[in-house]
Design an enzyme around this catalytic site. Structure first.
Site, mmCIF file in Angstrom:
data_model
loop_
_atom_site.group_PDB
_atom_site.id
_atom_site.type_symbol
_atom_site.label_atom_id
_atom_site.label_comp_id
_atom_site.label_asym_id
_atom_site.label_seq_id
_atom_site.Cartn_x
_atom_site.Cartn_y
_atom_site.Cartn_z
ATOM 1 N N GLY A 167 23.512 -8.264 -20.959
ATOM 2 C CA GLY A 167 23.010 -9.633 -21.141
ATOM 3 C C GLY A 167 23.645 -10.668 -20.231
ATOM 4 O O GLY A 167 23.628 -11.850 -20.546
ATOM 5 N N ALA A 168 24.233 -10.250 -19.105
ATOM 6 C CA ALA A 168 24.892 -11.210 -18.213
ATOM 7 C C ALA A 168 24.086 -11.409 -16.929
ATOM 8 O O ALA A 168 24.588 -11.961 -15.954
ATOM 9 C CB ALA A 168 26.309 -10.751 -17.904
ATOM 10 N N GLY A 169 22.844 -10.894 -16.903
ATOM 11 C CA GLY A 169 22.003 -11.049 -15.715
ATOM 12 C C GLY A 169 22.415 -10.106 -14.588
ATOM 13 O O GLY A 169 22.110 -10.357 -13.424
ATOM 14 N N GLU A 220 11.896 -0.715 -18.123
ATOM 15 C CA GLU A 220 12.188 -2.157 -18.069
ATOM 16 C C GLU A 220 11.097 -2.977 -18.772
ATOM 17 O O GLU A 220 11.373 -3.973 -19.427
ATOM 18 C CB GLU A 220 12.263 -2.615 -16.597
ATOM 19 C CG GLU A 220 13.626 -2.415 -15.968
ATOM 20 C CD GLU A 220 14.600 -3.487 -16.449
ATOM 21 O OE1 GLU A 220 15.228 -3.274 -17.509
ATOM 22 O OE2 GLU A 220 14.728 -4.513 -15.772
ATOM 23 N N LYS A 240 23.110 -5.222 -10.407
ATOM 24 C CA LYS A 240 22.710 -6.069 -9.265
ATOM 25 C C LYS A 240 23.224 -7.508 -9.431
ATOM 26 O O LYS A 240 23.512 -7.959 -10.551
ATOM 27 C CB LYS A 240 21.185 -6.100 -9.110
ATOM 28 C CG LYS A 240 20.440 -6.929 -10.181
ATOM 29 C CD LYS A 240 20.053 -8.280 -9.687
ATOM 30 C CE LYS A 240 19.634 -9.344 -10.622
ATOM 31 N NZ LYS A 240 19.677 -9.455 -11.972
ATOM 32 N N ASP A 294 15.228 -5.656 -10.425
ATOM 33 C CA ASP A 294 16.453 -5.042 -10.943
ATOM 34 C C ASP A 294 16.392 -3.507 -10.856
ATOM 35 O O ASP A 294 17.345 -2.871 -10.403
ATOM 36 C CB ASP A 294 16.701 -5.457 -12.407
ATOM 37 C CG ASP A 294 17.140 -6.907 -12.522
ATOM 38 O OD1 ASP A 294 17.014 -7.639 -11.526
ATOM 39 O OD2 ASP A 294 17.615 -7.305 -13.608
ATOM 40 N N SER A 309 28.520 2.168 -19.706
ATOM 41 C CA SER A 309 28.375 1.282 -18.548
ATOM 42 C C SER A 309 29.617 0.459 -18.260
ATOM 43 O O SER A 309 30.356 0.098 -19.172
ATOM 44 C CB SER A 309 27.190 0.344 -18.780
ATOM 45 O OG SER A 309 26.907 -0.377 -17.610
ATOM 46 N N SER A 317 20.144 -3.402 -18.128
ATOM 47 C CA SER A 317 19.040 -2.652 -18.739
ATOM 48 C C SER A 317 18.301 -1.845 -17.676
ATOM 49 O O SER A 317 17.836 -0.725 -17.936
ATOM 50 C CB SER A 317 18.088 -3.583 -19.479
ATOM 51 O OG SER A 317 17.441 -4.423 -18.555
ATOM 52 N N ASN A 320 28.917 1.812 -25.608
ATOM 53 C CA ASN A 320 29.228 0.389 -25.363
ATOM 54 C C ASN A 320 28.682 -0.530 -26.445
ATOM 55 O O ASN A 320 29.248 -1.571 -26.730
ATOM 56 C CB ASN A 320 28.642 -0.102 -24.032
ATOM 57 C CG ASN A 320 29.258 0.568 -22.843
ATOM 58 O OD1 ASN A 320 28.800 1.630 -22.461
ATOM 59 N ND2 ASN A 320 30.280 -0.023 -22.275
#
Ligand code: PMV
EC number: 2.7.1.36
Length: 395
Positions: free
Chosen positions: A140-142, A193, A13, A204, A135, A146, A55
Site C-alpha cells: 500500500g505504499a505505491g 492486477e 517499482k 506496475d 516481500s 500487488s 507478511n
C-alpha cells in the site's frame, strides 16, 4: 506438470518522473526497484492447495477435489477478459472467506484463485501445491507490491503447468524467461492486477515483469533500451495518501487555472523526456555530468508541489537530503507516501548512513536500494543466493 520446487522473485517499482502528468497524456518513466517479492512453490500430493502470505499473516488451504468439482466454467471463455462482477462473486464463493475478512486478504486470495484456476485449468487434474509469497516491499505504499505478487504467481503457475519452460539450466543460480514467455507472464499478471485494482494502467506489472525502466505514454508501454542500476534512498514518510483524491485535486487545479497548470504539466513532460534521453546515454558507470541532469528531480518536485500534491513530510525529506547535497522528489501519488533520493557515485558510505539516520529520526522508514533491477526471475532451489536464503530463513 513439473514436480520440482520453484523459487521466483519479481521487483517493485517507483515512478522516476511523470506522475500526475501521465494522467493528462504526458510521458511517465517507471523503473524497477531492487526490493523484491519472492514466491516458493512446492508441488505436493496431499490433495490441498495451500497459500501463505506471512507478511500479512494469511494462511489458507483449499481441497483440490472441491475446487475441481466447483463450476468454474466461467473461466473457460478466454484469458484476457476483465473478470466481471458475477465472476468475482463466484470466486468469492470458491474462496470461502469469512464476511469480516480484511480487504487486503480478500483481494490477495481472489487474485490467487483467479490465476490458479485460470492457468491450471488446462491440466487434466488441478495440481496440489504449497505456495508461500513474501516481500521486501511495504504494501500500500505505491511501490507495486500487488503487481509483484501477481507477476510471481503468474510466472510460477505457468512454469509448473509447463505452459512456459523453466529457464534454469544446471549450475544456474538465477535465470529469466524469453521475451515471448515474459509477454505471457505479463498478460496473466495484468489479470491478477485487475482482480486487485479494477482498472489499473498495467505499468506496475510491466515493470515487475520486464525490469529496468519503462516509458508510459497514453496507454502505450515500452521498455527503455538502457537503464543503468542507480543507487537511491527510498523513504516512506508513512503518511497515508489517497491517490484518487490527489489525482482529482490536480484535475481541479488544471480546470481552474489552465494557463498556469498546463505549462507545469508540459514542463514535467520535458523533464521525463530529458531524463529518458540521459538514461539512454548512460553507461554502466555514469559520468558525473549525467547525474546533473537527474538533478531535474528538484525541479520536478517543485512542479509537483505547485500541482498541490506535496506534503509537509515530503518537504522535510527534501530539506534533510538537500542539507547533505542530495536531491529528492516524491514518487507516485504524493500527499505523503514515498520519496526517492538519488545517491551519486563516490558518495561515502558514512554519509549515506548519516542521511538514513537523519531521515529515520524524522519518523520515516528509509532504505538504501537501487533502481533498474532485473524483472521477474527464477532462482535455483539448490544453490540459493544469500538474499533468497536469508528471506527463506526468516519465514
Ligand atoms: O502512487 P502510485 O504508484 O499508485 O502512483 C500514482 C501515479 C499517478 O500518476 C498519480 C496516478 C496514475 O494513475 O498514474
Amino acid at each position: 506438470m513439473l514436480s520440482e520446487v520453484l523459487l521466483v522473485s519479481a521487483p517493485g517499482k517507483v515512478i522516476l518522473h511523470g506522475e500526475h502528468a501521465v494522467v493528462h497524456g504526458k510521458v511517465a518513466l517507471a523503473v524497477s526497484l531492487n526490493l523484491r517479492t519472492f514466491l516458493r512453490l512446492q508441488p505436493h500430493s496431499n490433495g490441498k492447495v495451500d497459500l501463505s502470505l506471512p507478511n500479512i499473516g494469511i494462511k489458507r488451504a483449499w481441497d483440490v477435489a472441491r475446487l475441481q468439482s466447483l463450476d468454474t466454467s466461467f473461466l473457460e471463455q478466454g484469458d484476457v477478459t476483465t473478470p466481471t462482477s458475477e465472476q468475482v462473486e463466484k470466486l468469492k464463493e470458491v474462496a470461502g472467506l469469512p464476511d469480516d475478512c480484511a480487504v487486503t486478504e480478500r483481494l490477495a486470495v481472489l487474485a490467487f484463485l483467479y490465476l490458479y484456476l485460470s492457468i491450471c485449468r488446462k491440466q487434466r487434474a488441478l495440481p496440489s501445491l504449497d505456495i508461500v509469497v513474501w516481500s521486501e516491499l511495504p504494501p500500500g505504499a505505491g511501490l507495486g507490491s500487488s503487481a509483484a505478487y501477481s507477476v510471481c504467481l503468474a510466472a510460477a503457475l505457468l512454469t509448473v503447468c509447463e505452459e512456459i519452460p523453466n529457464p534454469l539450466k544446471d549450475g544456474d543460480c538465477v535465470n529469466r524467461w524469453t521475451k515471448e514467455d515474459l509477454e505471457l507472464i505479463n498478460k496473466w499478471a495484468f489479470q491478477g492486477e485487475r482482480m486487485i485494482h479494477g482498472n489499473p494502467s498495467g505499468v506496475d506489472n510491466a515493470v515487475s515483469t520486464w525490469g529496468g525502466a519503462l516509458r508510459y505514454h497514453q496507454g502505450k508501454i515500452s521498455s527503455l533500451k538502457r537503464s543503468p542500476a542507480l543507487q537511491i534512498l527510498l523513504t516512506n514518510t508513512k503518511v497515508p495518501r489517497n491517490t484518487r483524491a490527489l489525482v482529482a485535486g490536480v484535475r481541479n487545479r488544471l480546470l481552474k487555472f489552465p494557463e498556469i497548470v498546463a505549462p507545469l504539466l508540459t514542463s514535467i513532460d520535458a523533464i521525463s523526456l530529458e531524463c529518458e534521453r540521459v538514461l539512454g546515454e548512460m553507461g554502466e558507470a555514469p559520468a558525473p555530468e549525467q547525474y546533473l541532469v537527474l538533478e531535474l528531480i528538484d525541479m520536478n518536485q517543485h512542479h509537483l508541489n505547485a500541482l498541490g500534491v506535496g506534503h509537509a513530510s515530503l518537504d522535510q525529506l527534501c530539506q534533510v537530503t538537500r542539507a547533505r547535497g542530495l536531491h529528492s522528489k516524491l514518487t507516485g501519488a504524493g500527499g505523503g507516501g514515498c520519496g526517492i533520493t538519488l545517491l551519486k557515485p563516490g558518495l561515502e558510505q558514512p554519509e549515506v548512513e548519516a542521511t538514513k539516520q537523519a531521515l529515520t529520526s524524522c519518523g520515516f522508514d528509509c532504505l538504501e536500494t537501487s533502481i533498474g533491477a532485473p524483472g521477474v526471475s527464477i532462482h535455483s532451489a539448490t544453490s540459493l543466493d544469500s538474499r533468497v536464503q536469508q528471506a527463506l530463513d526468516g519465514l
